[in-house]
Scaffold this active site. Structure first.
Site, PDB file in Angstrom:
ATOM      1  N   THR A 103      -9.441  12.530  27.286  1.00  0.00           N
ATOM      2  CA  THR A 103      -8.431  12.983  26.317  1.00  0.00           C
ATOM      3  C   THR A 103      -9.019  14.136  25.500  1.00  0.00           C
ATOM      4  O   THR A 103     -10.214  14.158  25.189  1.00  0.00           O
ATOM      5  CB  THR A 103      -7.978  11.840  25.390  1.00  0.00           C
ATOM      6  N   LEU A 104      -8.162  15.080  25.176  1.00  0.00           N
ATOM      7  CA  LEU A 104      -8.611  16.333  24.555  1.00  0.00           C
ATOM      8  C   LEU A 104      -7.928  16.574  23.215  1.00  0.00           C
ATOM      9  O   LEU A 104      -7.620  17.712  22.857  1.00  0.00           O
ATOM     10  CB  LEU A 104      -8.314  17.504  25.512  1.00  0.00           C
ATOM     11  N   GLY A 128      -6.456   7.242  20.695  1.00  0.00           N
ATOM     12  CA  GLY A 128      -7.020   7.112  22.043  1.00  0.00           C
ATOM     13  C   GLY A 128      -6.623   5.775  22.678  1.00  0.00           C
ATOM     14  O   GLY A 128      -6.373   5.699  23.884  1.00  0.00           O
ATOM     15  N   ASP A 129      -6.560   4.740  21.872  1.00  0.00           N
ATOM     16  CA  ASP A 129      -6.177   3.427  22.393  1.00  0.00           C
ATOM     17  C   ASP A 129      -4.721   3.437  22.858  1.00  0.00           C
ATOM     18  O   ASP A 129      -4.376   2.864  23.894  1.00  0.00           O
ATOM     19  CB  ASP A 129      -6.355   2.352  21.310  1.00  0.00           C
ATOM     20  N   SER A 177     -13.239  -5.192  21.532  1.00  0.00           N
ATOM     21  CA  SER A 177     -13.287  -5.612  20.139  1.00  0.00           C
ATOM     22  C   SER A 177     -11.912  -5.965  19.581  1.00  0.00           C
ATOM     23  O   SER A 177     -10.885  -5.414  19.975  1.00  0.00           O
ATOM     24  CB  SER A 177     -13.914  -4.506  19.282  1.00  0.00           C
ATOM     25  N   PHE A 234     -19.521  -2.239   8.152  1.00  0.00           N
ATOM     26  CA  PHE A 234     -18.892  -2.879   9.302  1.00  0.00           C
ATOM     27  C   PHE A 234     -19.608  -4.191   9.569  1.00  0.00           C
ATOM     28  O   PHE A 234     -20.819  -4.226   9.778  1.00  0.00           O
ATOM     29  CB  PHE A 234     -18.939  -1.984  10.547  1.00  0.00           C
ATOM     30  N   GLY A 264      -9.333  -2.895  16.167  1.00  0.00           N
ATOM     31  CA  GLY A 264     -10.196  -3.327  17.267  1.00  0.00           C
ATOM     32  C   GLY A 264      -9.614  -2.706  18.525  1.00  0.00           C
ATOM     33  O   GLY A 264      -8.393  -2.721  18.727  1.00  0.00           O
ATOM     34  N   GLN A 288     -19.091   3.015  21.814  1.00  0.00           N
ATOM     35  CA  GLN A 288     -20.335   2.278  22.078  1.00  0.00           C
ATOM     36  C   GLN A 288     -21.320   3.103  22.902  1.00  0.00           C
ATOM     37  O   GLN A 288     -22.494   2.725  23.021  1.00  0.00           O
ATOM     38  CB  GLN A 288     -20.056   0.939  22.777  1.00  0.00           C
ATOM     39  N   GLY A 295      -4.211  17.553  24.631  1.00  0.00           N
ATOM     40  CA  GLY A 295      -3.702  16.675  25.684  1.00  0.00           C
ATOM     41  C   GLY A 295      -4.784  15.932  26.421  1.00  0.00           C
ATOM     42  O   GLY A 295      -5.677  15.358  25.801  1.00  0.00           O
TER      43      GLY A 295
HETATM   44  N1  LIG Z   1      -2.649  16.515  17.034  1.00  0.00           N
HETATM   45  C1  LIG Z   1      -2.146  15.885  18.113  1.00  0.00           C
HETATM   46  N2  LIG Z   1      -0.871  16.135  18.510  1.00  0.00           N
HETATM   47  C2  LIG Z   1      -0.356  15.493  19.588  1.00  0.00           C
HETATM   48  N3  LIG Z   1      -1.022  14.604  20.332  1.00  0.00           N
HETATM   49  C3  LIG Z   1      -2.297  14.341  20.000  1.00  0.00           C
HETATM   50  C4  LIG Z   1      -2.932  14.950  18.867  1.00  0.00           C
HETATM   51  N4  LIG Z   1      -4.187  14.458  18.782  1.00  0.00           N
HETATM   52  C5  LIG Z   1      -4.326  13.593  19.803  1.00  0.00           C
HETATM   53  N5  LIG Z   1      -3.194  13.511  20.539  1.00  0.00           N
HETATM   54  C6  LIG Z   1      -2.934  12.666  21.713  1.00  0.00           C
HETATM   55  O1  LIG Z   1      -3.787  11.559  21.696  1.00  0.00           O
HETATM   56  C7  LIG Z   1      -4.620  11.517  22.851  1.00  0.00           C
HETATM   57  C8  LIG Z   1      -5.979  10.990  22.458  1.00  0.00           C
HETATM   58  O2  LIG Z   1      -6.542  11.865  21.477  1.00  0.00           O
HETATM   59  P1  LIG Z   1      -8.105  12.070  21.267  1.00  0.00           P
HETATM   60  O3  LIG Z   1      -8.678  12.806  22.423  1.00  0.00           O
HETATM   61  O4  LIG Z   1      -8.248  12.684  19.919  1.00  0.00           O
HETATM   62  O5  LIG Z   1      -8.628  10.571  21.289  1.00  0.00           O
HETATM   63  P2  LIG Z   1      -9.926   9.932  20.623  1.00  0.00           P
HETATM   64  O6  LIG Z   1     -10.878  11.018  20.249  1.00  0.00           O
HETATM   65  O7  LIG Z   1     -10.402   8.895  21.554  1.00  0.00           O
HETATM   66  O8  LIG Z   1      -9.342   9.281  19.322  1.00  0.00           O
HETATM   67  P3  LIG Z   1      -9.703   7.906  18.614  1.00  0.00           P
HETATM   68  O9  LIG Z   1     -10.978   7.399  19.226  1.00  0.00           O
HETATM   69  O10 LIG Z   1      -9.835   8.279  17.179  1.00  0.00           O
HETATM   70  O11 LIG Z   1      -8.554   7.009  18.844  1.00  0.00           O
HETATM   71  C9  LIG Z   1      -4.621  12.925  23.391  1.00  0.00           C
HETATM   72  O12 LIG Z   1      -4.783  12.913  24.801  1.00  0.00           O
HETATM   73  C10 LIG Z   1      -3.228  13.423  22.998  1.00  0.00           C
HETATM   74  O13 LIG Z   1      -2.273  13.047  23.942  1.00  0.00           O
HETATM   75 MG   LIG Z   2     -11.509   7.118  21.211  1.00  0.00          MG
END
Ligand SMILES: Nc1ncnc2c1ncn2[C@@H]1O[C@H](COP(=O)(O)OP(=O)(O)OP(=O)(O)O)[C@@H](O)[C@H]1O
Ligand SMILES: [Mg+2]
Length: 337
Positions: free
Chosen positions: A226-227, A259-260, A8, A116, A48, A176, A231
């Site tokens: 990703t967590l 995440g991107d 996107s 959206f 996007g 998605q 981390g």
């Molecule tokens: N509070 C935080 N402090 C430091 N790093 C973070 C924090 N939150 C997220 N991250 C970093 O960002 C990465 C991606 O985060 P997350 O798992 O929240 O992605 P997501 O849920 O796909 O987010 P989104 O879809 O909103 O972009 C993590 O692996 C970590 O390295």
């Molecule tokens: Mg994400």
């Protein structure tokens, strides 16, 4: 190594209502609502998923090929992406619809009313990778195609075309997943070199596919999850699991696009030949820069900032291992790998 990102391309149009929605709603008249809010502060942000990841890869010195569909309003956005080093020759411009747009108004209580508009994104399914990539000169062919959230038909088509063309692909179904059925998710994931999810999406993916964790790991190269502030984890088919902590003490200004950014850092590292652990660390380091800034494309991926994050999280040796790869970017401003 050349990376293509299919997915996107959108903008967020954000406004603030300096009152309370609740005060404007008349309970007895909800069957014919007709409201108009005088709003402040229109902010247009680039976003996007594919555009965010391509922006990140460009900032790290690669020249990613962006593949997605937009409207004729894309001009100013395209200028920014090109300045960042993104190749936009894979972008289809619709003659009929505008670029996908998220429109959201927030009130004083942080309540939101949003819409959206998918717009031109629906035409991403018309982009034919066999023509775009298959006919390209050998040195212009991508070595990896990331399939990010997009029009579902486009995601499925581009994944199948990667298989047919014999080009390794990475699966990033993310948000998605919620609207794909089991057959579709299995089709997107099977044979991926990399699979990306966050923790929630990892569970949703197992539920949708009916696969066990081992079933997934038999079908993909490596599964990266990703967590958030904990981390990320990387799971390999040989049973090894790697856990990498996030960068500590990052002020959370706006997590949009985190995440991107992780994916951009991770893929840039692997494109330059860094090993798995170092690649996950660079992903976390780039993600930390996004959290500190408002929006998903306002951050600075300068080597000194990324190295400061790496040192704070993983120590000097880890930062020194990655530094030469970042120096290539800073010195040459291009992808020399
Ligand atoms: N509070 C935080 N402090 C430091 N790093 C973070 C924090 N939150 C997220 N991250 C970093 O960002 C990465 C991606 O985060 P997350 O798992 O929240 O992605 P997501 O849920 O796909 O987010 P989104 O879809 O909103 O972009 C993590 O692996 C970590 O390295
Ligand atoms: Mg994400």
């Amino acid at each position: 190594m050349r990376i293509a990102v299919s997915g996107s391309i959108a903008t967020d149009h954000l406004t603030v209502f300096p009152g309370r929605f609740a005060d404007q709603l008349v309970p007895s008249q909800l069957h014919h609502v007709s409201l108009s809010f005088l709003v402040d502060d229109l902010e247009v942000r680039r976003g996007g998923v594919a555009a965010n990841i391509a922006f990140g890869l460009g900032g790290l010195g690669l020249a990613p090929l962006l593949i997605g569909a937009v409207g004729t309003d894309f001009g100013p956005y395209e200028v920014v992406l090109k300045e960042q080093g993104v190749d936009t020759s894979g972008v289809l411009v619709s003659g009929e619809r505008q670029t996908a747009r998220f429109m959201c108004t927030t009130d004083q209580d942080a309540n939101q009313i949003a819409a959206f508009y998918a717009g031109a994104m629906a035409e991403a399914r018309d982009i034919d990778l066999t023509t775009l990539i298959g006919n390209a000169a050998p040195d212009a062919r991508p070595d990896l195609v990331l399939i990010a959230p997009n029009d579902p038909e486009a995601m499925l088509r581009h994944t199948r075309q990667c298989r047919e063309l014999g080009i390794p692909f990475a699966a990033d179904p993310s948000q998605q997943l919620a609207r794909l059925d089991g057959t579709q998710v299995r089709d997107l994931v099977d044979g991926a070199r990399w699979l990306f999810t966050n923790e929630y999406e990892a569970a949703l993916l197992l539920e949708r596919t009916g696969w066990t964790r081992d079933d997934v790991l038999d079908r993909v190269g490596t599964w990266i999850t990703t967590l958030g502030s904990h981390g990320a984890r990387a799971e390999c088919a040989d049973g090894t699991t790697l856990r990498v902590p996030a960068v500590p003490d990052v002020p959370v200004v706006d997590p949009t696009g985190v995440g991107d950014a992780f994916r951009a850092g991770f893929l840039a590292a692997t494109a330059r030949g860094l090993a798995l652990k170092a690649a996950v660390r660079l992903g976390c380091s780039v993600a930390a820069e996004v959290i500190r800034t408002v929006g998903s494309q306002s951050y600075d991926a300068a080597a000194d900032r990324l190295l400061a994050n790496l040192t704070a999280a993983y120590g000097t040796d880890a930062a020194e291992e990655i530094a030469p790869y970042l120096a290539v970017v800073t010195r040459e401003g291009g992808d020399s790998s």
